[in-house]
Design an enzyme around this catalytic site. Structure first.
Site, PDB file in Angstrom:
ATOM      1  N   LEU A 514     -26.236  27.039  -7.299  1.00 17.21           N
ATOM      2  CA  LEU A 514     -25.712  26.133  -8.328  1.00 17.21           C
ATOM      3  C   LEU A 514     -24.439  25.452  -7.847  1.00 17.21           C
ATOM      4  O   LEU A 514     -24.111  24.357  -8.284  1.00 17.21           O
ATOM      5  CB  LEU A 514     -25.409  26.916  -9.606  1.00 17.21           C
ATOM      6  N   GLY A 515     -23.709  26.117  -6.967  1.00 17.39           N
ATOM      7  CA  GLY A 515     -22.479  25.503  -6.493  1.00 17.39           C
ATOM      8  C   GLY A 515     -21.655  26.490  -5.702  1.00 17.39           C
ATOM      9  O   GLY A 515     -21.986  27.674  -5.611  1.00 17.39           O
ATOM     10  N   GLY A 517     -17.797  27.812  -5.558  1.00 16.44           N
ATOM     11  CA  GLY A 517     -16.501  27.788  -6.244  1.00 16.44           C
ATOM     12  C   GLY A 517     -15.430  28.391  -5.370  1.00 16.44           C
ATOM     13  O   GLY A 517     -15.641  28.637  -4.180  1.00 16.44           O
ATOM     14  N   GLY A 518     -14.292  28.608  -5.971  1.00 12.12           N
ATOM     15  CA  GLY A 518     -13.144  29.097  -5.241  1.00 12.12           C
ATOM     16  C   GLY A 518     -13.348  30.471  -4.631  1.00 12.12           C
ATOM     17  O   GLY A 518     -12.753  30.798  -3.620  1.00 12.12           O
ATOM     18  N   SER A 521     -20.107  31.672  -3.775  1.00 11.38           N
ATOM     19  CA  SER A 521     -21.180  30.782  -4.227  1.00 11.38           C
ATOM     20  C   SER A 521     -21.823  31.323  -5.495  1.00 11.38           C
ATOM     21  O   SER A 521     -21.801  32.522  -5.742  1.00 11.38           O
ATOM     22  CB  SER A 521     -22.241  30.674  -3.144  1.00 11.38           C
ATOM     23  N   VAL A 522     -22.413  30.383  -6.254  1.00  9.56           N
ATOM     24  CA  VAL A 522     -23.045  30.756  -7.515  1.00  9.56           C
ATOM     25  C   VAL A 522     -24.531  30.418  -7.443  1.00  9.56           C
ATOM     26  O   VAL A 522     -24.908  29.335  -6.982  1.00  9.56           O
ATOM     27  CB  VAL A 522     -22.395  29.998  -8.691  1.00  9.56           C
ATOM     28  N   ASP A 631      -6.120  28.208 -12.344  1.00 10.78           N
ATOM     29  CA  ASP A 631      -6.951  27.183 -11.713  1.00 10.78           C
ATOM     30  C   ASP A 631      -7.732  26.389 -12.762  1.00 10.78           C
ATOM     31  O   ASP A 631      -8.957  26.324 -12.734  1.00 10.78           O
ATOM     32  CB  ASP A 631      -7.905  27.854 -10.704  1.00 10.78           C
TER      33      ASP A 631
END
Ligand SMILES: *[C@@H]1O[C@H](CO)[C@@H](O)[C@H](O)[C@H]1NC(C)=O
Ligand SMILES: *[C@@H]1O[C@H](CO)[C@@H](O)[C@H](O)[C@H]1NC(C)=O
Ligand SMILES: *[C@@H]1O[C@H](CO)[C@@H](O)[C@H](O)[C@H]1NC(C)=O
Ligand SMILES: *[C@@H]1O[C@H](CO)[C@@H](O)[C@H](O)[C@H]1NC(C)=O
Ligand SMILES: *[C@@H]1O[C@H](CO)[C@@H](O)[C@H](O)[C@H]1NC(C)=O
Ligand SMILES: *[C@@H]1O[C@H](CO)[C@@H](O)[C@H](O)[C@H]1NC(C)=O
Ligand SMILES: *[C@@H]1O[C@H](CO)[C@@H](O)[C@H](O)[C@H]1NC(C)=O
Ligand SMILES: *[C@@H]1O[C@H](CO)[C@@H](O)[C@H](O)[C@H]1NC(C)=O
Length: 811
Positions: A514-515, A517-518, A521-522, A631
């Site tokens: 899905l993406g 992130g900081g 990964s998701v 954040d």
């Protein structure tokens, strides 16, 4: 004739009724049955019975606070979902078993509480006794009164004359000139013990209109100032923001009393507000938020927690910038962890290694802990000494000396416990160095000094890329420093524990990304019950197994409609994964900046803003431990199928663990949202989130990135802030909306955005205040253009810098 006959008949009827009344109520000593607002003579209240005021606003009965097994008679709000007690009868003497304890009217017309052995636990003990024939009535403003049954306008006693820690509209604090009684608010000892604590608010006994907040009824640490005719001099709520007053405050000085009271401005309004002398020494004004199902903080006094006398107890260190407020210096630990968990720090800190000293000769090796940047306690003794070394030996040669400081010309020493130690930061004029006596074995190694010098070098090298990298380095160090004292809960709470194999299966071997992130990964996955989940594979977790699980389970307890729901986790060796609900509509940035997406309407945007504000306010103010998100940006706002916003990625700093430097690789995209204190090396507080929230508001209003370099290289918020200060807001609006906007909402959001990005933290509102403004409970004034942005907007020479940071953020 008829009238002669009628008279004795009605007399008889009256005495008959009276007899019936006494038979029913007096002889049987009947417990209460149907809901009522009154206790009559002969009736008693016991067990789970309550009385309820006429309109149902308040309820009186036995309650037990928190996890306590003690019971108290109290009055609480009936129409709100979170039990909030405004008055306690037997605050010092609980009952242990309510099934046979009873609250009733005594033969001489007092209200009394008896335990199961018929011992007096508490009595209304009124000084003014005019009748032995009274009833107790709970009124709709929360006042419990005893009134004469033969003349109901004679009140012989009322709870408003004996407040505990809460001041509600209609009640009063002050003094009664005739009886000499004071109406004083006194804090609870802790959140589970209503017995009187150390803090109280009381009127000036010498007769002025001023109110004091005192410690132990002796030391005044806050003054309200005199009544100006409209408000108390020190209580205009925020200097920059006009308080919207739900209540009108008054001060009254007449023959009988002098006191302050307040009234709801609009008596028909359903708003509920209360002021409480908090267990941690602040007067706090709360407003009930129906949507949040919680109290929102309106203001608190004194506003700086470290101004509260002896808040952190002996040897405790107050740190205004830390979310934990009180901490212990190196070599010390909380004297009572249980009290600390209940926000009662009065027991302070104790040495890890006790010192044994007699005849001014120590039994073990002792040394001194160097605490730089400290506000020195004021109860020092002054010795003449020529050198630091002399000062040290003077302290060493006395058993009672617990600390010394040398200020260049004199030697200051402290005997016994240290009070009001306060952590200050570089640049504060009052910051000095104190040396605290400590067993040699408890003294730190010298590594702490190294950290400090790195930070100082950081500040010195503020230029170009160095500044940014340095800021990140400082950040990493600071997060490490903050791992100081954190109080943990046990158990894994409501979370499901998954195995790695299960998650591998549910995500089809992590195939649908899905993406990124900081923190990793998701991936998308499906639970056996066919619910969709988002699985985050954390990278670079440094926490040990146990610590990680503790942190995860803490996160599991944080639940709010505007926070992403953590369903479970997996922790197997190096594989650390978190399992969240899947959010259908993706992240806010994808909806906001993507040309191919349907444009978000203003209504939706406003609702999203309200939701984010509530979620953040909850993290900052309502969780047991305050959490700074660190954040906030559109990427971290997820939208469900109804576009209800959910904050993601909160609590990560603690989860990742000591080596927060992982963040270094991810901060780049976030720089546009960073508050100036990140760069300047000041400690991070919830106000840093407020800053980022403000930056994000500009993006939500305009539908464009703040920091994409356009042809003219203007920094959008700088331009926007100057427009807002001139009252022009429509020019900021996303063109795609074609002016379809509720203009007053746009004004509110633009003003909030500009207040949020003020340079000084103290000028930024709290998230709680922002929620109130968005709910139209508080008003917001026209903001000034933040100084740093004004320079950007006015000084052409600086434009290259703007361009520079803009490229940094988008690269
Ligand atoms: C409370 O008192 C009742 C009646 O006296 C008794 O039956 C009950 O066991 C007591 N409960 C506790 C917890 O002591
Ligand atoms: C009742 O008040 C009197 C003085 O007003 C005081 O001496 C007495 O101790 C009080 N009794 C209780 C049970 O509080
Ligand atoms: C109230 O007091 C009067 C005398 O002071 C007494 O005659 C009467 O019986 C008392 N009433 C009650 C209900 O105790
Ligand atoms: C008080 O008593 C008066 C007359 O005795 C009656 O008219 C009135 O309704 C009573 N008020 C209340 C609140 O019971
Ligand atoms: C009732 O009490 C009020 C105030 O205490 C008093 O002014 C009034 O005269 C009393 N009425 C009667 C009928 O006693
Ligand atoms: C608070 O005041 C009381 C009475 O003035 C005194 O006995 C007590 O020692 C004080 N408490 C502390 C912690 O100093
Ligand atoms: C210990 O030192 C203090 C201060 O120097 C002095 O006042 C005290 O008398 C000394 N006590 C003993 C037992 O020597
Ligand atoms: C050091 O402290 C003493 C005592 O408070 C004070 O008189 C003196 O002015 C201080 N010196 C400096 C340099 O601050």
């Amino acid at each position: 004739m008829a009238s002669l006959l009628a008279l004795p008949l009605s007399c008889n009827l009256f005495s008959l009724l009276r007899m019936v009344f006494f038979m029913v109520f007096v002889s049987a000593n009947a417990p209460l049955s149907a809901p009522t607002d009154t206790i009559y003579p002969g009736q008693s209240l016991t067990g789970s019975q309550t009385i309820i005021s006429k309109e149902g606003n308040f309820e009186l009965g036995f309650f037990s606070p928190g996890k306590s097994s003690n019971f108290y008679i109290g009055i609480w709000y009936r129409k709100i979902s979170k039990q909030t007690v405004i008055w306690v009868a037997n605050r010092e003497k609980p009952v242990l078993n309510t099934s046979s304890a009873e609250l009733k009217l005594s033969d001489d017309g007092h209200l009394v509480l008896l335990d199961n052995f018929k011992n007096f636990i508490w009595s209304s003990n009124s000084t003014r006794q005019t009748s032995n024939y009274t009833s107790a009535v709970l009124l709709d403003n929360g006042n419990l009164i005893l009134r004469d049954l033969s003349n109901n306008s004679t009140v012989t006693w009322q709870s408003f004359d004996h407040p505990t820690d809460t001041f509600v509209p209609g009640s009063w604090i002050g003094m009664n000139k005739i009886t000499g009684e004071y109406q004083t608010l006194t804090s609870w000892k802790n959140s589970e013990d209503p017995s009187p604590g150390y803090f109280s608010e009381t009127i000036d006994p010498s007769g002025t209109s001023e109110f004091f907040i005192e410690w132990n009824k002796t030391i005044k640490y806050w003054r309200s100032g005199l009544w100006t005719g409209h408000y108390f001099a020190a209580v205009p709520i925020l200097p920059e923001m006009k308080p919207h007053t739900i209540v009108t405050v008054a001060y009254i000085d007449n023959k009988e009393r002098r006191y302050t009271t307040c009234f709801y401005r609009d008596p028909s309004s359903s708003k509920i507000t209360r002021q409480v002398m908090d267990v941690a020494g602040q007067i706090k004004q709360f407003v009930w938020m129906d949507d949040l199902k919680d109290w929102a903080l309106f203001f608190s006094r004194p506003s700086l927690k470290c101004d509260i006398y002896f808040l952190c107890g002996p040897f405790g260190v107050c740190d205004e910038k830390s979310s934990l407020v009180c901490g212990c210096a190196h070599g010390f630990q909380p004297a009572s962890l249980r009290d600390w968990q209940l926000n009662d720090w009065s027991s302070g800190c104790e040495r890890k290694t006790k010192l044994h000293c007699s005849g001014n000769i120590s039994d073990e090796k002792v040394g001194f802990l160097k605490m730089p940047n400290t506000l020195l306690p004021s109860n020092y003794l002054h010795l003449s000494a020529y050198k630091l070394e002399d000062c040290r030996s003077a302290c060493l040669s006395s058993c009672s000396c617990s600390a010394y400081a040398y200020n260049g010309s004199g030697c200051l020493t402290w005997n016994g416990e240290l009070r009001n130690l306060q952590q200050l930061y570089d640049g504060d004029d009052s910051a000095q160095t104190i040396y605290v006596r400590l067993a040699d074995s408890d003294l730190p190694s010298s590594s702490d000094d190294n950290k400090r010098s790195i930070i100082i070098i950081c500040i010195a090298v503020v230029s170009g890329v160095g500044a940014v990298l340095c800021a990140l380095l400082c950040l990493a160090l600071r997060c490490r420093r903050k791992m100081f004292i954190i109080i943990k809960k046990e158990g894994e709470g409501p979370l499901i524990r998954f195995t790695y194999a299960e998650l591998q299966y549910m995500t089809k071997n992590f195939s649908e990304k899905l993406g990124v992130g900081g923190f990793g990964s998701v991936f998308k996955g499906t639970l056996p019950d066919s619910n969709t989940i988002a699985v985050k594979r954390l990278e670079g977790v440094q926490q040990g197994e146990k610590q990680f699980r503790t942190e995860v389970s803490t996160l599991g307890f944080i639940q709010h409609i505007n926070l992403i729901n953590l369903r479970g986790f997996c922790s197997e060796g190096n594989s650390k994964l978190l399992v969240y609900d899947f959010m259908q509509n993706g992240s806010l940035d994808s909806r906001l900046f993507n040309e191919n997406c349907e444009v978000l309407s203003w209504r939706t945007r406003y609702e999203i803003i309200q939701g984010i504000a509530r979620g953040l306010a909850y993290l900052h103010e309502n969780c047991r431990e305050c959490i700074v998100h660190c954040d906030i940006k559109p990427e971290n706002i997820l939208l469900d199928e109804k576009n209800c916003p959910k904050l993601a990625d909160f609590g990560m700093a603690k989860l990742i663990g000591k080596d927060f430097s992982r963040v270094l690789t991810t901060m780049r995209g976030t720089i546009g949202y960073l508050a100036p204190e990140w760069i300047s090396g000041l400690p991070i507080t919830p106000k840093a989130d407020v800053y980022s929230f403000g930056m994000m508001l500009f993006e939500i209003i305009s539908g464009r990135r703040n920091r994409i370099p356009e042809f003219d290289f203007t920094f959008f918020p700088a331009w926007a802030a100057s427009k807002i200060s001139q009252g022009e807001v429509l020019v900021l609006l996303d063109e795609r909306l074609k002016g379809d906007v509720a203009i007053e909402e746009l004004v509110i959001v633009s003003r909030i955005a500009t207040w949020c990005i003020q340079d000084s933290e103290s000028h930024r509102p709290s998230m709680g205040q922002i929620v109130l403004i968005l709910e139209n409970i508080a008003e917001v004034n026209v903001p000034p253009v933040p100084g740093s942005l004004k320079e950007l907007a006015e000084n052409k020479d600086l434009e290259s810098d703007v361009y520079y940071s803009a490229t940094l953020s988008s690269s």
